[in-house]
Design a protein around this motif. Structure first.
Motif, PDB file in Angstrom:
ATOM      1  N   ILE A   1      14.903  -8.982   8.811  1.00 55.72           N
ATOM      2  CA  ILE A   1      14.965 -10.248   7.992  1.00 55.72           C
ATOM      3  C   ILE A   1      14.659  -9.714   6.652  1.00 55.72           C
ATOM      4  CG2 ILE A   1      14.112 -12.443   7.678  1.00 55.72           C
ATOM      5  CD1 ILE A   1      13.810 -12.685  10.673  1.00 55.72           C
ATOM      6  N   LEU A   2      13.722  -8.880   6.304  1.00 55.59           N
ATOM      7  CA  LEU A   2      13.285  -8.991   5.076  1.00 55.59           C
ATOM      8  C   LEU A   2      14.387  -7.764   4.471  1.00 55.59           C
ATOM      9  CD1 LEU A   2       9.584  -7.913   5.966  1.00 55.59           C
ATOM     10  CD2 LEU A   2      10.497  -9.858   4.474  1.00 55.59           C
ATOM     11  N   ARG A   3      14.807  -6.911   5.345  1.00 54.71           N
ATOM     12  CA  ARG A   3      16.117  -6.046   4.607  1.00 54.71           C
ATOM     13  C   ARG A   3      17.206  -6.730   4.473  1.00 54.71           C
ATOM     14  NH1 ARG A   3      18.230  -0.387   7.015  1.00 54.71           N
ATOM     15  NH2 ARG A   3      16.052   0.010   7.291  1.00 54.71           N
ATOM     16  N   ASN A   4      17.482  -7.699   5.130  1.00 57.92           N
ATOM     17  CA  ASN A   4      18.731  -8.622   4.797  1.00 57.92           C
ATOM     18  C   ASN A   4      18.428  -9.585   3.584  1.00 57.92           C
ATOM     19  OD1 ASN A   4      20.169  -7.519   6.965  1.00 57.92           O
ATOM     20  ND2 ASN A   4      19.264  -9.412   8.251  1.00 57.92           N
ATOM     21  N   ALA A   5      17.162  -9.663   3.189  1.00 56.11           N
ATOM     22  CA  ALA A   5      16.899 -10.559   2.355  1.00 56.11           C
ATOM     23  C   ALA A   5      16.526  -9.666   0.718  1.00 56.11           C
ATOM     24  CB  ALA A   5      15.396 -11.326   2.298  1.00 56.11           C
TER      25      ALA A   5
ATOM     26  N   SER B   1       9.864  -4.843  14.041  1.00 50.28           N
ATOM     27  CA  SER B   1      11.415  -4.568  13.677  1.00 50.28           C
ATOM     28  C   SER B   1      12.341  -5.738  13.529  1.00 50.28           C
ATOM     29  CB  SER B   1      11.926  -3.658  14.900  1.00 50.28           C
ATOM     30  OG  SER B   1      11.368  -2.413  15.122  1.00 50.28           O
ATOM     31  N   HIS B   2      12.087  -6.755  14.380  1.00 59.13           N
ATOM     32  CA  HIS B   2      12.930  -7.935  14.000  1.00 59.13           C
ATOM     33  C   HIS B   2      12.692  -8.472  12.803  1.00 59.13           C
ATOM     34  CE1 HIS B   2      14.610 -11.911  14.699  1.00 59.13           C
ATOM     35  NE2 HIS B   2      13.342 -12.671  14.295  1.00 59.13           N
TER      36      HIS B   2
ATOM     37  N   PHE C   1       0.929  -1.044   0.051  1.00 58.45           N
ATOM     38  CA  PHE C   1      -0.079   0.049   0.070  1.00 58.45           C
ATOM     39  C   PHE C   1       0.813   1.184  -0.003  1.00 58.45           C
ATOM     40  CE2 PHE C   1      -2.922  -3.364   1.685  1.00 58.45           C
ATOM     41  CZ  PHE C   1      -3.792  -3.081   0.874  1.00 58.45           C
ATOM     42  N   GLY C   2       2.084   1.071   0.117  1.00 61.51           N
ATOM     43  CA  GLY C   2       3.116   2.407   0.021  1.00 61.51           C
ATOM     44  C   GLY C   2       4.123   2.215   1.276  1.00 61.51           C
ATOM     45  N   GLU C   3       4.698   3.342   1.303  1.00 60.02           N
ATOM     46  CA  GLU C   3       5.767   3.383   2.705  1.00 60.02           C
ATOM     47  C   GLU C   3       4.910   3.405   3.867  1.00 60.02           C
ATOM     48  OE1 GLU C   3       9.590   5.634   0.516  1.00 60.02           O
ATOM     49  OE2 GLU C   3       7.966   7.091   1.262  1.00 60.02           O
ATOM     50  N   LEU C   4       5.868   3.045   4.822  1.00 55.19           N
ATOM     51  CA  LEU C   4       5.196   2.938   5.995  1.00 55.19           C
ATOM     52  C   LEU C   4       5.942   3.001   7.058  1.00 55.19           C
ATOM     53  CD1 LEU C   4       2.336   0.143   5.830  1.00 55.19           C
ATOM     54  CD2 LEU C   4       1.974   2.530   5.954  1.00 55.19           C
ATOM     55  N   LYS C   5       5.726   3.695   8.316  1.00 56.74           N
ATOM     56  CA  LYS C   5       6.705   3.720   9.775  1.00 56.74           C
ATOM     57  C   LYS C   5       6.419   2.362  10.469  1.00 56.74           C
ATOM     58  CE  LYS C   5       4.639   7.271  11.176  1.00 56.74           C
ATOM     59  NZ  LYS C   5       4.111   8.326  12.096  1.00 56.74           N
ATOM     60  N   VAL C   6       7.294   1.925  11.091  1.00 55.85           N
ATOM     61  CA  VAL C   6       7.364   0.743  11.912  1.00 55.85           C
ATOM     62  C   VAL C   6       6.149   0.820  12.690  1.00 55.85           C
ATOM     63  CG1 VAL C   6       8.493  -0.735  13.598  1.00 55.85           C
ATOM     64  CG2 VAL C   6       9.762   0.453  11.989  1.00 55.85           C
ATOM     65  N   SER C   7       5.739   1.861  13.258  1.00 53.82           N
ATOM     66  CA  SER C   7       4.435   1.885  14.158  1.00 53.82           C
ATOM     67  C   SER C   7       3.408   1.698  13.536  1.00 53.82           C
ATOM     68  CB  SER C   7       4.489   3.235  14.999  1.00 53.82           C
ATOM     69  OG  SER C   7       4.443   4.303  14.040  1.00 53.82           O
TER      70      SER C   7
END
Length: 111
Positions: free
Chosen positions: A71-75, A66-67, A46-52
């Protein structure tokens, strides 16, 4: 006839991606194999989102999200950019969204 199959198998073998690429592809699908991560990725379609915002949409704690984001960023499925003290997350590229869309389309097919 057996010679014909041997030729076909050889052609296929020569067109297959390298074993390292197959391994990397399997690793990407392992990341998608977790329903929490897939839900987070779906939020990001749906677009860019903050962690909260992701945490609220997924009904999870910020630390749990965040955890999973790590993982998603590392992938290399998502990317983040700083906005003041916060990080805004987005899908890394259109391919990630296409993977999700293809999976959903497959599930919605009627026999």
């Amino acid at each position: 006839m057996a010679e014909q199959y041997s030729t076909i198998a050889e052609e296929i073998k020569n067109k297959l991606p390298a074993d390292e690429i197959i391994y990397d592809l399997a690793e990407v699908f392992k990341v998608f194999g977790d329903s929490t991560r897939t839900k987070i990725l779906s939020c990001l379609t749906f677009g860019e989102l903050k962690v909260s915002d992701i945490a609220e949409a997924c009904q999870m704690s910020v630390s749990a999200v965040s955890h999973q984001l790590r993982i998603l960023r590392n992938a290399k499925l998502i990317r983040g950019r700083k906005d003041g003290k916060e990080v805004i997350y987005a899908l890394d590229d259109k391919h990630v969204e296409l993977i999700i869309e293809c999976g959903l389309s497959h599930l919605r097919e009627e026999d």
